[in-house]
Design an enzyme around this catalytic site. Structure first.
Site, mmCIF file in Angstrom:
data_model
loop_
_atom_site.group_PDB
_atom_site.id
_atom_site.type_symbol
_atom_site.label_atom_id
_atom_site.label_comp_id
_atom_site.label_asym_id
_atom_site.label_seq_id
_atom_site.Cartn_x
_atom_site.Cartn_y
_atom_site.Cartn_z
ATOM 1 N N LYS A 83 -38.118 30.761 -32.915
ATOM 2 C CA LYS A 83 -38.531 31.709 -33.680
ATOM 3 C C LYS A 83 -39.291 31.109 -34.851
ATOM 4 O O LYS A 83 -39.157 30.067 -35.312
ATOM 5 C CB LYS A 83 -37.419 32.459 -34.358
HETATM 6 O O1 G3P Z 1 -33.487 40.298 -36.142
HETATM 7 C C1 G3P Z 1 -34.109 40.197 -37.526
HETATM 8 C C2 G3P Z 1 -32.732 40.800 -38.244
HETATM 9 O O2 G3P Z 1 -31.907 39.695 -38.070
HETATM 10 C C3 G3P Z 1 -33.288 41.148 -39.591
HETATM 11 O O3 G3P Z 1 -32.309 42.129 -39.995
HETATM 12 O O4 G3P Z 1 -31.038 43.807 -41.249
HETATM 13 O O5 G3P Z 1 -31.884 41.507 -42.156
HETATM 14 O O6 G3P Z 1 -33.302 43.192 -41.803
HETATM 15 P P1 G3P Z 1 -32.173 42.611 -41.447
#
Ligand code: G3P
Length: 214
Positions: A83
């Site tokens: 990533k």
């Molecule tokens: O896959 C990306 C994710 O982990 C981010 O999620 O909820 O931190 O915006 P969030």
């Protein structure tokens, strides 16, 4: 649509994998930090549980540093996907990796143009963050639709991962719009099973069975 689980907690991955519906795993530095373990340990253990793409994120912000980290992470398992952030250095590193047979996931994508650059650099996956767009008053699903159209217009094979998923409606809408993958936190995955009518139906069937067997 493929379903990935978005977590660094191995126990959650084990449970979800046991349901038989998990195609891969995504992690990020925040999720790994929550596990309290090293990235290498977590990714190694995940690779023993799930036979599918497992995203591990680089920490370096310069492309040479990203490439060095990627080469190390790629030794963990053949399923490891690197990533990289959506930056000039990230795209440069992505291009190098695609030429050197290292699979990539370009993360922190918030626009169609960013996704286009990632596809041009040969990214295996792009991760538009739909929940974080909703958070700032945009509609994350518009971005999924935009990227789907751009990729289909030109036949890019880069897969779209609907990321930053916060609730079941995100999963359904991403599926309707043709995202290739949704990466879903464990608590949201569990909610995908639920419907009150299912619970009611089971209760009724069981009670009718009890009555008829007396
Ligand atoms: O896959 C990306 C994710 O982990 C981010 O999620 O909820 O931190 O915006 P969030």
């Amino acid at each position: 649509m493929k379903l990935f689980i978005d977590t660094g907690i191995v126990e959650e991955i084990r449970k979800a994998a046991d349901w038989g519906i998990i195609d891969g795993v995504t992690t990020n530095p925040t999720l790994i930090a929550k596990s309290g373990r090293s990235q290498r340990d977590v990714i190694t253990e995940i690779s023993e549980i799930v036979d599918g793409p497992i995203s591990a994120e680089v920490i370096a912000t310069d492309s040479d540093g990203m490439i060095k980290e990627a080469q190390e992470l790629a030794t963990i398992h053949k399923n490891v996907i690197i990533k990289v952030p959506m930056t000039e250095d990230g795209i440069r590193a992505c291009k190098w990796m695609s030429k050197n047979n290292i699979k990539t996931n370009v993360t922190l994508v918030f626009s169609g143009n960013q996704a286009l650059l990632a596809a041009k650099a040969g990214a295996t996956f792009v991760s538009p963050f739909i929940g974080r767009l909703d958070d700032i008053g945009h509609d994350g699903m518009d971005l999924i639709e935009e990227i789907r159209t751009i990729f289909d217009n030109y036949g890019y094979t880069t897969e779209i991962i609907a990321a930053s998923v916060r609730h079941p409606t995100h999963v359904r809408d991403a599926a309707l719009l043709g995202a290739d993958v949704s990466t879903v936190p464990f608590n949201v995955l569990k909610k995908l099973f639920n419907h009150t009518m299912t619970d009611k139906g089971i209760a009724a069937f069981l009670s009718d069975y009890e009555k008829s067997s007396k």
